[in-house]
Design a protein around this motif. Structure first.
Motif, short mmCIF file in Angstrom:
data_model
loop_
_atom_site.label_atom_id
_atom_site.label_comp_id
_atom_site.label_asym_id
_atom_site.label_seq_id
_atom_site.Cartn_x
_atom_site.Cartn_y
_atom_site.Cartn_z
N PHE A 128 0.83 -1.21 0.00
CA PHE A 128 0.00 0.00 0.00
C PHE A 128 0.87 1.25 0.00
N SER A 129 0.49 2.22 -0.81
CA SER A 129 1.19 3.50 -0.84
C SER A 129 0.16 4.63 -0.94
N LEU A 130 0.49 5.75 -0.37
CA LEU A 130 -0.41 6.90 -0.35
C LEU A 130 -0.19 7.78 -1.58
N LEU A 131 -1.25 8.46 -1.97
CA LEU A 131 -1.16 9.47 -3.02
C LEU A 131 -0.92 10.85 -2.44
N THR A 132 -1.35 11.05 -1.21
CA THR A 132 -1.18 12.35 -0.54
C THR A 132 -0.89 12.13 0.94
N THR A 133 -0.01 12.94 1.48
CA THR A 133 0.19 12.96 2.92
C THR A 133 -0.98 13.70 3.57
N ASP A 134 -1.07 13.64 4.89
CA ASP A 134 -2.14 14.37 5.58
C ASP A 134 -2.06 15.87 5.30
N ALA A 135 -0.84 16.41 5.33
CA ALA A 135 -0.68 17.85 5.08
C ALA A 135 -1.11 18.21 3.67
N GLU A 136 -0.77 17.36 2.70
CA GLU A 136 -1.15 17.63 1.31
C GLU A 136 -2.66 17.53 1.14
N LYS A 137 -3.28 16.53 1.77
CA LYS A 137 -4.74 16.42 1.71
C LYS A 137 -5.40 17.67 2.27
N ASN A 138 -4.92 18.12 3.42
CA ASN A 138 -5.52 19.29 4.04
C ASN A 138 -5.40 20.53 3.15
N GLU A 139 -4.27 20.63 2.46
CA GLU A 139 -4.07 21.75 1.53
C GLU A 139 -5.09 21.70 0.40
N LEU A 140 -5.33 20.51 -0.12
CA LEU A 140 -6.31 20.36 -1.20
C LEU A 140 -7.73 20.58 -0.68
N PHE A 141 -8.04 20.10 0.53
CA PHE A 141 -9.35 20.35 1.13
C PHE A 141 -9.62 21.85 1.23
N ALA A 142 -8.65 22.56 1.77
CA ALA A 142 -8.82 24.01 1.98
C ALA A 142 -9.06 24.72 0.65
N ALA A 143 -8.35 24.30 -0.40
CA ALA A 143 -8.51 24.92 -1.71
C ALA A 143 -9.91 24.71 -2.28
N LEU A 144 -10.57 23.64 -1.85
CA LEU A 144 -11.92 23.32 -2.33
C LEU A 144 -13.01 23.92 -1.44
N GLY A 145 -12.62 24.66 -0.41
CA GLY A 145 -13.61 25.36 0.41
C GLY A 145 -14.05 24.64 1.66
N ILE A 146 -13.34 23.58 2.05
CA ILE A 146 -13.67 22.87 3.28
C ILE A 146 -13.25 23.73 4.48
N ASP A 147 -14.12 23.80 5.49
CA ASP A 147 -13.88 24.66 6.66
C ASP A 147 -13.16 23.95 7.80
N PHE A 148 -13.38 22.64 7.94
CA PHE A 148 -12.72 21.92 9.03
C PHE A 148 -12.52 20.46 8.65
N VAL A 149 -11.53 19.84 9.28
CA VAL A 149 -11.22 18.43 9.06
C VAL A 149 -11.03 17.76 10.40
N CYS A 150 -11.62 16.60 10.57
CA CYS A 150 -11.34 15.75 11.72
C CYS A 150 -10.73 14.46 11.21
#
Length: 318
Positions: A64-86
């Motif tokens: 198994f390998s990841l496509l995005t780290t947690d930090a990268e995912k959060n960056e992409l979430f924020a760019a799409l207008g997400i307000d919070f992540v748990c």
């Protein structure tokens, strides 16, 4: 964007997207855009509920390998207008029954609506699906929006399919599935400076744990430095021409940034993979290696002359 720590609760109106979101590909984006739209309609916040460690990895998926780290995912979430992540601890909820999981979500977040993909599963041993989620969350007065999968070229867009494309070196199709060029981000380390001696100085980045490594070879790429974007040529692999005799040489991302002369040692830079030019190869001599790299540089210049939109699309994105 706010990061909600494990155990924290919310009281304000919100809409919650559920999933692993590895890669934040086109299917994920459709789901997240739906979440943002529904949150705006109720004057609430758009959130993501996911896990700190990918569930497939936790459940023992091989290679198994990841496509995005947690930090990268959060960056992409924020760019799409997400307000919070748990990003919750999977171990804390993996043995919940479907009913217990829905009660847990309701108690912690009190969502007005929940959004998931049509293939979403939850509960112990992934025993329930999206229709069960709709039924169970409905008992709490929570709407469930089930988003259909995105299909391209007759193939369902998924993290698994993107990983396969990257392993095959098909970065152009991976871009179509992701909605952006697959990238790595790592610190520049000192190398042997062979490229400099051969006339094409390179920056070296070592493989970092967990992310998918493209098929060994040479790629036209884009390098992101301080918000600016530069074309480049990156070799991914173990450099067989210069690593002969070395036992288990490390995987290295070795990039020549075109028309760039700054010192980047010790800095994190992002390299986005655009098109594979050739597989990695052991050459008979350094002269042959040099000739091939110079050819790859010319191919890269021609590629971006044919595709100037890639430079515009990526400028300052990452």
């Amino acid at each position: 964007m706010e990061i909600i720590r494990s155990g924290a609760c919310l009281s304000e109106p919100n809409v919650l997207a559920l999933g692993d979101f590895d890669g934040v590909h086109l299917g994920h984006r459709k789901l997240l855009e739906t979440t943002v739209r529904l949150a705006a309609a109720i004057g609430g916040r758009a959130g993501v509920y996911t896990f700190r460690i990918n569930t497939k990895k936790m459940l023992g998926a091989k290679d198994f390998s990841l496509l995005t780290t947690d930090a990268e995912k959060n960056e992409l979430f924020a760019a799409l207008g997400i307000d919070f992540v748990c990003a919750d601890e999977f171990e804390a909820v993996k043995d919940f029954s479907p009913e217990e999981f829905c009660a847990y979500l309701t108690k912690r977040f009190a969502p007005r609506a929940v959004v998931c993909g049509e293939n979403f599963t939850f509960g112990k041993n992934a025993s329930a699906g999206s229709d069960s989620l709709r039924r169970l969350m409905g008992t709490y007065g929570c709407k469930v929006e089930i988003v259909p999968s995105v299909v391209l070229d007759g193939v369902c867009v998924s993290s698994t399919e993107v990983r396969r494309l990257i392993a095959d070196g098909d970065m152009e199709k991976a871009r179509r599935f992701l909605g952006y060029d697959y990238f790595i981000r790592a610190k520049v380390v000192h190398g042997a400076e062979l490229g400099r001696k051969l006339g094409f100085p390179t920056v070296n980045q070592l493989e970092y744990s967990g992310k998918a490594v493209p098929k060994f070879g040479v790629y036209a790429c884009l390098c992101h430095v301080d918000g600016n974007c530069f074309p480049g040529v990156v070799n991914v692999g173990v450099r067989p021409t210069v690593s002969a005799g070395i036992s288990h040489p490390p995987v290295v991302f070795e990039t020549h940034i075109l028309d760039f002369k700054e010192d980047l040692y010790g800095r994190d830079i992002t390299v986005s993979f655009c098109k594979m030019l050739r597989p990695e190869k052991k050459f008979a001599s350094l002269d042959e290696l040099q000739a091939n790299v110079l050819k790859n540089i010319d191919q890269t210049r021609a590629y971006f002359q044919e595709h100037p939109e890639l430079l515009r699309d990526e400028e300052g994105r990452l």
